[in-house]
Design a protein around this motif. Sequence first.
Motif, short mmCIF file in Angstrom:
data_model
loop_
_atom_site.label_atom_id
_atom_site.label_comp_id
_atom_site.label_asym_id
_atom_site.label_seq_id
_atom_site.Cartn_x
_atom_site.Cartn_y
_atom_site.Cartn_z
N ASP A 296 0.85 -1.19 0.00
CA ASP A 296 0.00 0.00 0.00
C ASP A 296 0.89 1.24 0.00
OD1 ASP A 296 -0.03 1.45 2.84
OD2 ASP A 296 0.13 -0.71 3.20
N SER A 297 0.28 2.39 -0.22
CA SER A 297 1.09 3.62 -0.31
C SER A 297 0.71 4.63 0.75
CB SER A 297 0.93 4.24 -1.71
OG SER A 297 -0.43 4.48 -2.00
N TRP B 247 7.06 7.55 0.19
CA TRP B 247 5.93 6.68 -0.14
C TRP B 247 5.84 6.47 -1.63
CZ3 TRP B 247 3.50 3.49 2.87
CH2 TRP B 247 3.32 3.77 4.22
N TRP B 248 5.99 7.56 -2.39
CA TRP B 248 5.94 7.48 -3.84
C TRP B 248 7.05 6.58 -4.38
CZ3 TRP B 248 2.80 9.34 -7.76
CH2 TRP B 248 3.34 9.28 -9.05
N ARG C 259 8.97 4.22 -2.96
CA ARG C 259 8.90 2.79 -2.63
C ARG C 259 7.71 2.11 -3.30
NH1 ARG C 259 11.70 -1.72 -1.99
NH2 ARG C 259 10.64 -3.23 -0.65
N THR C 260 6.57 2.80 -3.36
CA THR C 260 5.39 2.21 -3.98
C THR C 260 5.63 1.91 -5.45
OG1 THR C 260 3.92 3.37 -2.44
CG2 THR C 260 2.92 2.51 -4.45
N ASN D 55 5.46 -1.78 -6.76
CA ASN D 55 4.21 -2.06 -7.46
C ASN D 55 4.31 -1.93 -8.98
OD1 ASN D 55 3.36 -2.21 -4.83
ND2 ASN D 55 1.65 -0.80 -5.06
N ALA E 88 0.26 7.31 -4.52
CA ALA E 88 1.13 6.57 -5.44
C ALA E 88 0.52 5.26 -5.93
CB ALA E 88 2.47 6.30 -4.77
N TYR E 89 -0.40 4.71 -5.17
CA TYR E 89 -0.94 3.39 -5.48
C TYR E 89 -1.65 3.38 -6.83
CZ TYR E 89 -3.17 -1.15 -4.58
OH TYR E 89 -3.57 -2.46 -4.66
#
Length: 274
Positions: free
Chosen positions: A99-100, A124-125, A127-128, A132, A174-175
Amino acid sequence: MSTLGQFDIAGRSALVTGAASGLGLAYAEVLAEAGAAVTLSDIDGARAFEEAERLRSEGREVRAATLDVADRRATQAAVAAHVAAYGGLDIAFANAGIDSGDGFWNPDGHRNPDAQIDTLDPAWWDRTLAVNLTGVFNTLREAARVMKDAGKGGSIVVTSSNAAQINVPVVGLAYMPAKAGLAHLVRHAALELAEFRIRVNAIAPGPFVTNIGGGKVKTDPAARAFWDRQIPLGSIAVTEQIKPLALLLASDASSYMTGSHVVIDGGMQLGNFR
């Protein structure tokens, strides 16, 4: 071959990423139950090994591996180890995802001050997308290379999301672009690899009871109720409900399907006006 016979995958081998829990574990379970030899890979290697041991105790042919799909060399090594163990690769599920973080809107109807586009932590951006989107590319790339070299075709299944097509404001920023990117990646790869009889399709789930988002739907009745209200069919799904679709796309029953983005979300994309 009979219609039911087209679902037979006995004697084939499959690699599943993100297989220690949730949808990935469900994929691994149904593939092993249907007779495939399966590698369960996950960044949580200890949990993947535990689940593999459980499946072996049930008579399934499985192995486990620790893998961060964002690591390209590690992904290449994991695929090579699978091929060494089982003599090839017929089916690959590029499932690993994270998840983001929180979305800009909270389920209680208030804005989240730390998750606005101008306030969220860029980590977050990074790593997502690394997991993903790039992680799926890494898995798809290695699976395609092995399948092309073998010359027998194969099936690659990517876990996308209904969030590839709709905006969900309670989900981290980001998700959705990561999953939308997967939709295009699947279509491109399907077109490129069709000549080699390698099919590439995506499963696009809506909300399921998994550990994603910290597993709140498992422990927080309010979180569960929120997601249940979003589903026209009345409730969030459990992972058992995705297994028939996974087997369809892994097997010859989907031999004329490639580049598809198959939504399984209880009607969430349709809107819920009850």
